[in-house]
Scaffold this motif. Sequence first.
Motif, PDB file in Angstrom:
ATOM      1  N   THR A  30      31.804  86.792  35.537  1.00 53.36           N
ATOM      2  CA  THR A  30      33.144  86.724  36.122  1.00 53.36           C
ATOM      3  C   THR A  30      34.039  87.797  35.494  1.00 53.36           C
ATOM      4  N   ASP A  31      33.428  88.742  34.788  1.00 53.97           N
ATOM      5  CA  ASP A  31      34.179  89.846  34.187  1.00 53.97           C
ATOM      6  C   ASP A  31      34.683  90.752  35.320  1.00 53.97           C
ATOM      7  N   PRO A  32      36.019  90.860  35.484  1.00 55.87           N
ATOM      8  CA  PRO A  32      36.530  91.644  36.630  1.00 55.87           C
ATOM      9  C   PRO A  32      36.099  93.103  36.591  1.00 55.87           C
ATOM     10  N   TRP A  33      35.930  93.673  35.393  1.00 62.00           N
ATOM     11  CA  TRP A  33      35.488  95.068  35.307  1.00 62.00           C
ATOM     12  C   TRP A  33      34.067  95.209  35.867  1.00 62.00           C
ATOM     13  N   GLN A 105      43.791  95.618  29.483  1.00 63.55           N
ATOM     14  CA  GLN A 105      43.458  94.275  30.012  1.00 63.55           C
ATOM     15  C   GLN A 105      43.419  94.329  31.538  1.00 63.55           C
ATOM     16  N   PHE A 106      42.369  93.817  32.132  1.00 65.27           N
ATOM     17  CA  PHE A 106      42.253  93.861  33.592  1.00 65.27           C
ATOM     18  C   PHE A 106      43.353  92.989  34.209  1.00 65.27           C
ATOM     19  N   PRO A 107      44.148  93.524  35.160  1.00 66.55           N
ATOM     20  CA  PRO A 107      45.210  92.691  35.744  1.00 66.55           C
ATOM     21  C   PRO A 107      44.649  91.499  36.517  1.00 66.55           C
ATOM     22  N   THR A 108      45.434  90.456  36.588  1.00 68.67           N
ATOM     23  CA  THR A 108      44.990  89.253  37.293  1.00 68.67           C
ATOM     24  C   THR A 108      45.806  89.001  38.557  1.00 68.67           C
ATOM     25  N   GLU A 109      46.973  89.622  38.664  1.00 70.90           N
ATOM     26  CA  GLU A 109      47.833  89.370  39.827  1.00 70.90           C
ATOM     27  C   GLU A 109      47.497  90.319  40.974  1.00 70.90           C
ATOM     28  N   LEU A 127      37.674  90.930  43.953  1.00 74.00           N
ATOM     29  CA  LEU A 127      38.111  90.646  42.577  1.00 74.00           C
ATOM     30  C   LEU A 127      38.734  89.256  42.479  1.00 74.00           C
ATOM     31  N   LEU A 128      39.614  88.930  43.419  1.00 75.18           N
ATOM     32  CA  LEU A 128      40.288  87.628  43.341  1.00 75.18           C
ATOM     33  C   LEU A 128      39.289  86.486  43.482  1.00 75.18           C
ATOM     34  N   SER A 129      38.338  86.625  44.404  1.00 76.29           N
ATOM     35  CA  SER A 129      37.419  85.498  44.618  1.00 76.29           C
ATOM     36  C   SER A 129      36.268  85.488  43.614  1.00 76.29           C
ATOM     37  N   PHE A 130      35.625  86.640  43.367  1.00 74.39           N
ATOM     38  CA  PHE A 130      34.445  86.643  42.487  1.00 74.39           C
ATOM     39  C   PHE A 130      34.828  86.547  41.003  1.00 74.39           C
TER      40      PHE A 130
END
Length: 330
Positions: A30-33, A105-109, A127-130
């Motif tokens: 679940t690492d967004p990068w 830091q990877f953004p979350t919004e 990104l939002l879903s995975f």
Amino acid sequence: MSIPHAQDIAQALVDWFCIHGRDYPWRRTTDPWAILVSEIMLQQTTIPTVLGRYERWMQQFPTPATLAAATEETALRSWEGLGYYRRVRALQAAARAICQQHNGQFPTEETALRALPGIGDYTVGALLSFAYNRPAPLVDANVSRVFARLFNDPTPVDSPAGRKQQWQLAAALVHPTHPRAYNSALMELGQTICTSNTPDCPRCPIRSWCRATDPASLPVRLPRKEITSIEHHDIFHLTTDGLLLEKQSGGKRHEGMYRLPRRPAEDCQAYPHLADQKYSITRFKVTRHLYQAPPDTPAQPGEEFIPLHQLPATPMASPDRKIITRFLHS
Ligand code: SF4
């Protein structure tokens, strides 16, 4: 938009995926990068090709900071074999924006994700879903094929009206509590069952809601751009200083990458012909005629002799590396 049986369809997809979903390295994180890297790689490149490169890339660039700190040449070289090099430039630009604007830091919004270079609707949804398991819509070629058939919709999927419709359907159907599994399921269904040629409807988990009367005829697409044939006349010039190469610039597709020097056809007529090479790039069918340059051929502006030991680290498109390797070892 309200869709009859939306919840049943979404749940059936999630249930099916829990049993039949394939295991990929990017589905174990679940690492967004890592998810951003895989999604950028998977745009326009097949899963088997990405599988051979994704883990190696993540070892070399495990965080946005590691890619942000690399030279463009290193990034291009590491991307070799995946093609469409604009993607790696966009990925590096996004990594640098994450470091400069978000402290690494990877953004979350969603608004911050949308502001990253090269990130469009599809990647935001991924990104939002995975990464964050938020109910965000996502549409790619597989999803649009499934929707066109599920709703028996003849609107061309690549038209503005078709795209709008697809995104509205995606937003209305997304599973509220299992969006990660749901979006993966939708894509997987298009890859494995609702395939472009022969959909395997008897095995489809949503067949009871499918309205397609002739699934193989869907989706409808706008007429394709014609394939254009082009010819290049390139020279092979190896001296004790190295191999003469041209660094591409000026906003071209392969900006920053090296290629064999190009010359007008009439200049090459007197040179020994070495080989013809054929390959395709997007809608272009390319034939490269390669000639042996005379020993006293000077470097033109933008060209330089690259020592042979530096060639492995010099970024170039796969067709160039292939033909250069062939003639260096012949
Ligand atoms: S029933 Fe057939 S056409 Fe309809 S969504 Fe499933 S695989 Fe596609």
